[in-house]
Design an enzyme around this catalytic site. Structure first.
Site, mmCIF file in Angstrom:
data_model
loop_
_atom_site.group_PDB
_atom_site.id
_atom_site.type_symbol
_atom_site.label_atom_id
_atom_site.label_comp_id
_atom_site.label_asym_id
_atom_site.label_seq_id
_atom_site.Cartn_x
_atom_site.Cartn_y
_atom_site.Cartn_z
ATOM 1 N N ASP A 225 0.835 -1.195 0.000
ATOM 2 C CA ASP A 225 0.000 0.000 0.000
ATOM 3 C C ASP A 225 0.876 1.254 0.000
ATOM 4 O O ASP A 225 1.854 1.339 0.747
ATOM 5 C CB ASP A 225 -0.874 -0.007 1.264
ATOM 6 C CG ASP A 225 -1.907 1.098 1.250
ATOM 7 O OD1 ASP A 225 -2.722 1.118 0.321
ATOM 8 O OD2 ASP A 225 -1.886 1.948 2.165
ATOM 9 N N GLU A 285 1.878 -0.551 -5.105
ATOM 10 C CA GLU A 285 0.887 0.460 -5.443
ATOM 11 C C GLU A 285 1.620 1.788 -5.401
ATOM 12 O O GLU A 285 1.887 2.326 -4.332
ATOM 13 C CB GLU A 285 -0.265 0.487 -4.437
ATOM 14 C CG GLU A 285 -1.341 1.468 -4.871
ATOM 15 C CD GLU A 285 -1.962 2.317 -3.768
ATOM 16 O OE1 GLU A 285 -3.025 2.884 -3.999
ATOM 17 O OE2 GLU A 285 -1.370 2.449 -2.676
HETATM 18 C C1 NOJ Z 1 -4.328 3.008 -0.955
HETATM 19 C C2 NOJ Z 1 -5.469 2.078 -0.702
HETATM 20 O O1 NOJ Z 1 -5.724 1.309 -1.840
HETATM 21 C C3 NOJ Z 1 -6.621 2.947 -0.278
HETATM 22 O O2 NOJ Z 1 -7.825 2.236 -0.256
HETATM 23 C C4 NOJ Z 1 -6.282 3.560 1.046
HETATM 24 O O3 NOJ Z 1 -7.305 4.459 1.407
HETATM 25 C C5 NOJ Z 1 -4.964 4.326 0.989
HETATM 26 N N1 NOJ Z 1 -3.945 3.617 0.269
HETATM 27 C C6 NOJ Z 1 -4.437 4.615 2.380
HETATM 28 O O4 NOJ Z 1 -3.946 3.443 2.970
#
Ligand code: NOJ
Length: 565
Positions: A225, A285
């Site tokens: 993440d 990500e």
């Molecule tokens: C990316 C995640 O996919 C999202 O859902 C989340 O709100 C943010 N990162 C914060 O962790």
């Protein structure tokens, strides 16, 4: 059969040409948004029991792996991305013992399991943050986070001008033990998600231990993440004039995002993952500016793969997609990593609804970007079908977000009172956020909960499902070869069997304006017609499958064809 974790074997039905290629280079990975996938205990929230009961469905699609969104204990201020304990399971989802059974059973079905690791921040209820609040300024406990005195005469101004990704300042002031307003802490997301200080070796050590905790339980890897957020520029300098959101593609560099210091973290993580047999894997990500920045994350000694959000955000035009694919393939080849294709996830509006709007006039990422534009859902669905065949024909690996295989649209009319995404509150009710793509899946039946929860469930699904989803349920589409589910099943089966698909190269074939055509060897071609008219196929061959019937010898508008050539 291929060797999985010691003592466990993971089935593989890959063509002989692909044996020996690491599984993650050409895998199709299904994103299980756990709270909306399947509810085993009838409380209206998806859970581990639900996933376990649907493993045969997933294995039969077929996909190669699942990625499960955070399932750790959490106050759920950001749907589980505010983790209070990384080594346990939130009771709403099940228990650690159930998680272990799920991992084993998934492997028994030939499915690898990726979890979601959230290293940029923790919940404000996490023991570390509670200890930091109690310990006070200057303590070792606060040094795990970014605490700073405020600016201005009474320290009443935030330490810098950074903004939260969800809107508003990225800093919150705490009340110290003497009852006075004290230091501020950094949170790039909600105030309930304090950012960790990755310059502190204790933080790095803790995450290596967390990863080993799950790897030792057979987990095959992690989706990371906010992989581009961990390192901050030294001194946390102001970023005057930075646009919002600060990590959007095409934005100028920002001291909170995509800092070069992040790469040493992932080199260390790779060493942890490579110490396992077979090596565990990572997907980043990272919303960064262009492929050159993205592929830094997947150099040979760093992460394995990174989501290609450039492709996800590309409008449905031949020009934009050709550029995205060409540049993406070249950039990934330059670091020896496979591209990772993705059309949607739990943070963006579903592609049926994005493609239902005019393309290329403005970025269509969130529900809030879709408003006020002319809408044609039949066209959106038709394009999403073609996009699925494009996605699965491209070289590398691909992710499918749950419900894409059913052609689910974004739910655009959730009543205000059911919205749970923190973006809604934090934006002062200006942005409705991401709940519209998180509505629980329809499995069967003529009325909500459409088999998402068992008969006699004690609670309704945590977000209401539209009544018209009866026709989109798995049961409704099963056995209908013309359905979206039928298309995905055929394409996934073909992709698994065909030696040209998965990892490898593509060669563009010249075609009429508005048409994309490429070959994969041996003997495969994909043609996508993004123009408004039927077009001649630019190469001849046997039609393996198509997203819409051909018009005589011609490929229909907004459709895709797979050919044996
Ligand atoms: C990316 C995640 O996919 C999202 O859902 C989340 O709100 C943010 N990162 C914060 O962790």
């Amino acid at each position: 059969m291929e060797q999985g974790q010691a003592g466990r074997r993971v089935r593989s039905e890959r063509p002989s040409s692909r044996v020996g290629v690491p599984w993650w280079r050409d895998a199709v990975i299904y994103q299980v948004y756990i709270r909306s996938f399947a509810d085993g205990n009838g409380d209206g929230v998806g859970d581990i029991a639900g996933i376990r009961s649907r493993l045969p469905y997933l294995a039969g699609l077929p996909v190669d792996a699942i990625w499960i969104n955070p399932w750790y204990p959490s106050p759920m201020c950001d749907a589980g991305y505010d983790v209070s304990d990384f080594r346990a399971i939130d009771p709403v989802f099940g228990t650690l013992a159930e998680a272990e059974r799920l991992i084993d059973e998934a492997h028994g079905h030939g499915l690898r399991v990726l979890l979601d690791i959230v290293p940029n921040h923790v919940s404000d209820r996490h023991a570390w943050f509670q200890a930091a609040l109690a310990a006070g300024p200057g303590s070792a406990e606060r040094a795990r986070f970014h605490f700073r005195p405020g600016r201005g005469p009474d320290g009443g101004e935030p330490p810098n001008d950074w903004l939260s990704r969800f809107g508003g300042p990225a800093w919150t002031r705490v009340c110290e033990s003497d009852g006075r307003a004290g230091e501020w802490y950094l949170h790039l997301f909600t105030p309930q998600q304090p950012d960790l200080n990755w310059d502190n070796p204790e933080v790095a050590q803790e995450f290596e231990d967390i990863m080993r905790f799950w790897f030792d339980r057979g987990v095959d890897g992690f989706r990371i993440d906010v992989a581009h957020g961990l390192a901050k520029a030294p001194g946390l300098p102001d970023a005057p004039g930075a646009p919002w959101p600060p990590d959007g593609p095409g934005n100028p560099p920002h001291p909170a995002w995509d800092q070069d210091g992040v790469h040493a973290i992932y080199q260390a993580w790779r060493r942890v993952a490579d110490a396992y047999d077979p090596p565990r894997v990572f997907t980043a990500e990272a919303w960064v500016d262009g492929y050159e920045r993205l592929t830094r994350y997947i150099r040979p000694d760093e992460l394995n793969t990174a989501f290609n959000f450039d492709f996800l955000l590309a409008p449905w035009t031949a020009e934009a997609l050709r550029r995205s694919i060409t540049d993406g393939v070249a950039a990934h080849a330059s670091v020896g990593a496979p591209p990772t294709w993705v059309l949607s996830n739990h943070d963006v509006a579903r592609e049926v609804s994005r493609y239902a709007r005019p393309q290329g006039t403005r970025e269509l990422r969130h529900l809030d970007d879709l408003g006020g534009l002319p809408t044609d859902f039949a066209l959106g669905l038709r394009r999403a079908r073609a996009a699925a065949l494009l996605l699965l024909a491209l070289p590398g690996n691909a992710y499918i977000y749950q419900g894409e295989e059913l052609g689910l649209p974004e739910v655009e009319d959730l009543p205000d009172e059911v919205i749970q995404d923190p973006v809604w509150e934090q934006s002062g009710h200006r942005e409705r956020g991401r709940d519209g793509c998180r509505v629980p899946l329809p499995w069967s039946g003529g009325a909500p909960p459409f088999g998402f929860s068992p008969d006699g469930a004690s609670a309704a699904p945590w977000l209401p499902q539209p009544a018209h989803w009866a026709g989109l349920s798995v049961a409704a589409q099963e056995g209908d070869p013309g359905s979206m589910l039928g298309l995905y099943r055929d394409a996934l089966r073909l992709r698994r069997e065909h030696p040209a698909l998965g990892d490898g190269a593509i060669a563009w074939v010249s075609a009429a304006e508005g048409v994309l055509a490429f070959r994969r060897e041996p003997g495969f071609a994909c043609v996508v017609n993004l123009s408004e008219e039927a077009q001649d196929l630019p190469l001849s061959g046997e039609v393996l499958m198509s997203s819409a019937p051909l018009e005589g010898e011609r490929i229909a508008s907004d459709s895709a064809v797979w050919l044996a050539v």
